[in-house]
Design a protein around this motif. Structure first.
Motif: not given
Length: 167
Positions: A52-56, A88-92, A105-109
């Motif tokens: 998720i960090a890499g995708a962001a 970016c957001n959780a959906l993207s 969403r949890r991992k982004m938090k």
């Protein structure tokens, strides 16, 4: 202003895919395992967090890297992108990673709590400016570069790929 002309360079080409497919599978498998280990070490053992960090990181800078001038300006990882990031957001990120949106969403938090992502507004997250320039990420990129070079050299040495001269 016209776009800069890209210099023709050597390119890698498959030599005989079928005859070297197992060699490639082994070389790539070793590479992938080493890269995953490096990513897990930086993300507290959580490979989804690393994904998720890499995708962001890709989502927030992708538009910059497609523009030739900005690509040149930000080619050096030591250059801080800052406010030019697209949010970016959780959906993207769920779409980019194939992970469930609630997991993202949890991992982004968690990434916000770790100081990697910053929430600019509702559904608008970017990488914390300067994080990529921190020692852990600099080491990661040095090691990833070395691993990638090792993979490419293995593929050349084992005859998986050949170098084609500029056309």
């Amino acid at each position: 202003m016209p776009a800069p002309v890209r210099k023709k360079r050597f390119r890698l080409a498959h030599k005989d895919h079928d005859a070297t497919s197992r060699l490639f599978a082994m070389a790539f498998g070793r590479y992938f395992q080493r890269v995953c280990r490096l990513q897990r070490e930086l993300s507290q053992g959580d490979i989804d967090l690393a994904i998720i960090a890499g995708a962001a990181g890709i989502v927030v800078t992708d538009a910059l890297m497609r523009d030739a001038t900005q690509r040149r300006d930000f080619a050096d990882i030591r250059t801080i992108v800052g406010e030019r990031q697209r949010g970016c957001n959780a959906l993207s990120l769920a779409e980019a990673t194939g992970l469930p949106r609630e997991t993202v969403r949890r991992k982004m938090k968690q990434l916000v709590e770790m100081g990697i992502l910053v929430r600019r507004s509702t559904r608008d997250y970017v990488w914390q400016p300067g994080v990529l320039q921190s020692p852990p990420y600099q080491r990661l990129f040095e090691e990833l570069s070395a691993e990638t070079l090792r993979l490419l050299n293995t593929c050349l040495e084992d005859g998986i790929y050949d170098l084609d001269p500029p056309a």
